[in-house]
Design an enzyme around this catalytic site. Structure first.
Site, PDB file in Angstrom:
ATOM      1  N   ASP A  23      -5.897   1.646   6.054  1.00 42.43           N
ATOM      2  CA  ASP A  23      -4.609   2.272   6.330  1.00 42.43           C
ATOM      3  C   ASP A  23      -4.256   2.148   7.813  1.00 42.43           C
ATOM      4  O   ASP A  23      -5.087   1.737   8.640  1.00 42.43           O
ATOM      5  CB  ASP A  23      -4.683   3.756   5.903  1.00 42.43           C
ATOM      6  CG  ASP A  23      -3.445   4.183   5.132  1.00 42.43           C
ATOM      7  OD1 ASP A  23      -2.369   3.620   5.402  1.00 42.43           O
ATOM      8  OD2 ASP A  23      -3.556   5.086   4.287  1.00 42.43           O
ATOM      9  N   TRP A  41       2.300  -0.607   5.126  1.00 42.66           N
ATOM     10  CA  TRP A  41       3.564  -0.310   4.412  1.00 42.66           C
ATOM     11  C   TRP A  41       4.682  -1.300   4.774  1.00 42.66           C
ATOM     12  O   TRP A  41       5.863  -0.961   4.765  1.00 42.66           O
ATOM     13  CB  TRP A  41       4.026   1.130   4.699  1.00 42.66           C
ATOM     14  CG  TRP A  41       2.888   2.076   4.827  1.00 42.66           C
ATOM     15  CD1 TRP A  41       2.117   2.547   3.810  1.00 42.66           C
ATOM     16  CD2 TRP A  41       2.348   2.632   6.035  1.00 42.66           C
ATOM     17  NE1 TRP A  41       1.139   3.377   4.315  1.00 42.66           N
ATOM     18  CE2 TRP A  41       1.266   3.441   5.662  1.00 42.66           C
ATOM     19  CE3 TRP A  41       2.679   2.526   7.401  1.00 42.66           C
ATOM     20  CZ2 TRP A  41       0.492   4.138   6.602  1.00 42.66           C
ATOM     21  CZ3 TRP A  41       1.924   3.215   8.332  1.00 42.66           C
ATOM     22  CH2 TRP A  41       0.848   4.006   7.923  1.00 42.66           C
ATOM     23  N   GLY A  42       4.309  -2.524   5.132  1.00 44.16           N
ATOM     24  CA  GLY A  42       5.301  -3.542   5.513  1.00 44.16           C
ATOM     25  C   GLY A  42       5.577  -3.562   7.008  1.00 44.16           C
ATOM     26  O   GLY A  42       6.199  -4.496   7.521  1.00 44.16           O
ATOM     27  N   ASP A  66       5.046   4.058   0.228  1.00 39.63           N
ATOM     28  CA  ASP A  66       4.364   4.527  -0.988  1.00 39.63           C
ATOM     29  C   ASP A  66       5.317   4.536  -2.181  1.00 39.63           C
ATOM     30  O   ASP A  66       6.477   4.933  -2.062  1.00 39.63           O
ATOM     31  CB  ASP A  66       3.797   5.935  -0.766  1.00 39.63           C
ATOM     32  CG  ASP A  66       2.569   5.887   0.128  1.00 39.63           C
ATOM     33  OD1 ASP A  66       2.262   4.800   0.666  1.00 39.63           O
ATOM     34  OD2 ASP A  66       1.929   6.932   0.295  1.00 39.63           O
TER      35      ASP A  66
END
Ligand code: GLA
Length: 523
Positions: free
Chosen positions: A166, A200-201, A221
């Site tokens: 993450d 997340w891009g 998400d």
């Protein structure tokens, strides 16, 4: 081998990689060096299960993960190819004063290695979660920043196979440098691990991550824990499909874990959702509660004909080729046998009569093609010029179009275990054997696996081909070995039977405990 034979093989490999007889636009990223070209991992999109979509953080513990491993096997999902599973941000470990990671034994009493052994013994691969910054997103766990080497050694010790990394609490960190350091640290630690980057891009990882990661999140998400949202899932699919030129064997766009089978989605939407993830060659990481699935959810998640599209060895990502109001046509997904996957999505609230012209989906308008409906499992045709189909609201029709009336399934591999343990006692010399059964749900006969790792002198590995799979027998000869624990990792490689391209690396662990005094036996 002579140089011209090598050249011929390279030309043939490039030809089949480009789809054989199917004309392909040249991909801008075709020549990129990928992580997989070094380690051979994730040559098809990873399949598995992760807890976050359904559970969020608090319910995650050893019992939950073990129950989910049991359910994954009992439901038939393992045989359909789902393999990677484990905790997400599940408060799994903490950092000790000496800087080393240690298991949170309150939640995972067997230790993270013990949990990994359980998962491996079930014939599944072990997935864990970390963060590239100072702490994970909820701050419940330490991140790897400035501890990359030690942490990657811990993940290797715990026998992790897949690591979601993450991007929370990373203020001031350079994304490319950070993930590169983690990849280098993992390679130094010596265990093959799939790297699932999770920004997340942010930072457009599709532009730079292929040499250091195997998949990267392209969007935020897909849902809050516990409840799926169809509108959001479709929005994510539309954002992800645009990135199709960047995906391929070993380097995938990841539009997040799946929501099929969760509260908030109807049966039709589950089918539509799964169809989209299959045609986009998206990682198929289930996110629902596997202990509590309707028959319909199991049927959808284990639909081998749809999975065959997702796991196709060419690894092309399908995308939108035409939009007409609420109806979209998706194509650009040539498959290894020369057929093509196409999809019609209806986002409207009324049924739609969709005319799918061959010219709309990039095919020769004069072609006579058989159409295999991958949900009703019926073949019609041959059709010339196109196909008409009625699509229910919020549903997708998924077809495979082929000049032939046969629709082969590529290799879909599973194994009954990824860990063999032996215990040798007493002083008498003897050898002990145990086997791993590899099953293939595909329709082409696979060449026999070949051992490609260097084995220690105490271990012998033999592969036998059978009608419906292959058996890998490991024989250990403990005589003369020092007392204590011995370990080997066995890697086998194989070729995909039609294109001749390498398949994802297949590897497993062998543990041998030698205890001369115990007079023990194998366990
Ligand atoms: C991020 C990820 C999620 C999940 C959570 C855990 O938001 O995108 O998939 O891993 O972190 O906190």
């Amino acid at each position: 081998m002579q140089w011209y034979q090598v050249m011929l093989m390279l030309v043939l490999a490039a030809w089949s990689a480009a789809g054989g007889l199917v004309a392909q636009p040249k991909s801008a990223v075709a020549a990129v060096k990928t992580a997989a070209s070094e380690d051979g991992l994730a040559m098809t999109p990873p399949m598995g299960w992760y807890p976050w979509n359904q559970f969020g953080q608090e319910p995650q513990n050893e019992t939950l993960i073990k129950q989910m491993a049991d359910a994954l096997v009992a439901s038939g999902m393992r045989e359909a190819g789902y393999a990677y599973m484990g905790p997400d941000e599940g408060i799994c470990f903490f950092r000790k004063d000496n800087g080393q990671l240690a298991t949170n034994l309150k939640r995972y009493p067997s230790g993270l290695r013990g949990l990994g052994d359980y998962i491996h013994k079930k014939g599944l691969k072990y997935a864990l979660y970390t963060d590239a910054g100072t702490r994970t997103c909820s701050k419940a766990m330490p991140g790897t920043k400035d501890h990359e080497r030690d942490d990657m050694r811990a993940f290797a010790r715990w026998r992790c196979d897949y690591l979601k990394i993450d991007w929370c609490n990373t203020k001031g960190q350079d994304m490319v440098k950070t993930y590169t350091t983690m990849r280098q640290a993992q390679r130094a630690a010596g265990r093959p691990i799939v790297h699932a980057l999770c920004t997340w891009g942010k930072g457009e990882p599709w532009k730079w991550a292929a040499p250091i990661g195997h998949l990267w999140r392209t969007t935020g998400d897909i849902c809050g824990p516990g409840r799926a949202n169809w509108g959001r899932a479709v929005h994510i699919a539309f954002a992800n499909q645009r990135l199709h030129p960047h995906a391929g064997p070993g380097h995938w766009n990841d539009p997040d874990m799946m929501v099929a089978g969760m509260d908030g989605l109807s049966e039709t939407q589950n089918r539509g959702f799964f169809s989209l993830w299959c045609i986009m060659a998206s990682p198929l990481i289930a996110g629902n509660d596997l202990r509590d699935m309707s028959k319909s959810t199991i049927d959808i998640l284990t639909n081998l004909e749809a999975i065959a599209v997702n796991q196709d060895p060419l690894g092309k990502q399908g995308h939108v080729v035409r939009r007409d109001g609420k109806v979209s046509l998706w194509a650009g997904k040539p498959l290894y046998d020369g057929s093509q996957a196409v999809l019609a999505l209806n986002r409207g609230s009324e049924p739609a009569d969709v005319q799918m012209k061959w010219s709309d989906v990039g095919l020769d308008e004069k072609a006579e093609l058989y159409a295999r409906n991958l949900w009703t499992h019926e073949t019609a045709g041959p059709h010339t010029g196109g196909l008409s189909v009625e699509v229910a609201p919020n549903d997708a029709a998924l077809f495979r179009l082929s000049k032939r009336n046969t629709f082969p399934i590529p290799p879909i591999i599973s194994a009954d275990t990824y860990l063999l343990t032996f215990r040798a006692g007493g002083t008498a010399a003897r050898s002990l054997s145990k086997a791993i059964k590899i099953s293939d749900q595909g329709t082409s006969a696979l060449p026999a696996w070949k051992v490609t790792s260097k084995l220690p002198p105490w271990l012998h590995v033999a592969v036998v081909r059978e009608d419906e799979g292959q058996t890998v027998t490991c024989t250990v000869a403990p005589d003369g070995l020092e007392r204590g624990r011995h370990h080997a990792q066995v890697r086998l490689d194989n070729k995909e039977p039609v294109s001749g391209r390498p398949m994802s690396a297949f590897y497993f662990d062998v543990d041998l405990e030698v205890d001369h005094d115990a007079g023990g036996d194998e366990r």
